[in-house]
Design an enzyme around this catalytic site. Structure first.
Site: not given
Length: 332
Positions: A14-15, A96, A167, A207, A209
């Site tokens: 996570m950035m 991303c 994701h 990945n 939620g």
């Protein structure tokens, strides 16, 4: 056993969040879950300040380095550098959707060029001995997720990828911000499940939620791994139950007092090296979510910990505000 099967639970890259201080903190909560760095661009790894970008504490293992890029040669070189730094895995970001990533022709826009992604994976696999994995979306923009995910995944596995983390949302490169892309496109877990049925011998992780360890366990009825993102960051106390839930560790009360002592010591060392207390404590604000006194704990870390000259004693003061009601050693 499938390759990577030991990584049944992971904390997502996570950035601006999963820096080395966050990962050291999360590792105090779970000894087994796989932790990921923030995405680091391959060019930065090659030409930038490597110790600052790649340095990590030995206690963070197992830890994976996530790379961003689309040039196979540069990614191969960055992967070699990451392996030399001691990372346990190299992961390629194909998910991303930020403008910065799109301008560099990598991240989620790579979903449109699966052959290039496969070439990147092959180059990275040829340059390192540690696992090389990919994290992607189910598609982007107007792509049909059925052929889009098949094409991307088929290519990377043929190139030797050791795992694919999906994701389970589309990314919209036009019209949605990165934040909106984390919420607005609908989740489609079934699409990932269907893909796994066709790839029984490949590691497929999911990945998007996932809000709790219980939800993660449900996913493991269909896929090989579950990856927590914002839930792990905003309510990190849930990770205290991960080793028992996923790795067969004894189910016992968690010693949060010892955790705070360890983090205070870690923060003190960081301050001695010229850092600030807030660099460490900003990742700990949500630790006691739902307990009496948690609001006061958050207030102290959000204000006092960021004052000039703040020392690690602030962390212990904040912890003292929490009322466990006889549950001082239980997971929050």
């Amino acid at each position: 056993m499938l390759k990577n099967q030991e990584h049944r639970l992971a904390v997502a890259p996570m950035m601006d969040w999963t820096d080395r201080h966050c990962r050291f903190f999360h590792r105090r909560l779970t000894s087994r879950a796989l932790l990921y760095t923030e995405m680091v661009v391959a060019d930065a790894v090659i030409h930038g300040a490597r110790d600052r970008l790649l340095g990590f504490d030995v206690e963070e293992h197992p830890v994976a380095l996530q790379l961003g890029g689309s040039d196979p040669a540069k990614l191969a070189e960055a992967a070699r550098i990451g392996e030399a730094f001691g990372y346990d895995e190299i992961n390629l970001n194909v998910g991303c959707p930020s403008d910065r990533v799109q301008s560099g022709t990598f991240g989620a826009c790579l979903m449109k060029v699966p052959d290039l992604v496969a070439g990147c994976v092959a180059a990275m696999k040829g340059s390192v001995t540690i696992p090389v994995t990919v994290k992607c979306r189910i598609g982007v923009d107007e792509q049909d997720p059925e052929p889009a995910l098949d094409a991307l995944a088929g290519g990377v596995f043929n190139a030797g990828a050791d795992a694919l983390w999906v994701h389970a949302r589309k990314a919209w490169l036009e019209g949605l911000s990165p934040k909106e892309n984390r919420d607005i496109p609908p989740l489609d877990y079934d699409r990932v499940y269907r893909f796994k049925t066709r790839k029984p011998n490949e590691f497929i992780g999911i990945n998007g939620g996932i809000q709790s360890l219980e939800e993660a366990r449900v996913h493991l009825d269909h896929v090989d791994g579950a990856m927590l993102g914002r839930a792990a960051y905003h309510t990190p106390g849930i990770l205290a139950g991960a080793d028992a839930a996923f790795y067969g560790a004894p189910s016992e009360a968690f010693d949060f007092a010892a955790l705070i002592d360890t983090m205070a010591g870690y923060a003190a060392r960081h301050i001695e090296r010229g850092g600030r207390l807030g660099h460490v404590t900003r990742h700990m604000v949500g630790l006691f979510h739902g307990l009496p006194g948690a609001r006061r704990y958050r207030q102290i870390l959000s204000t006092d910990a960021n004052r000039p000259g703040a020392g690690s004693d602030v962390l212990k003061t904040a912890f003292a505000a929490v009322d466990f009601g006889g549950r001082a050693a239980e997971a929050a």
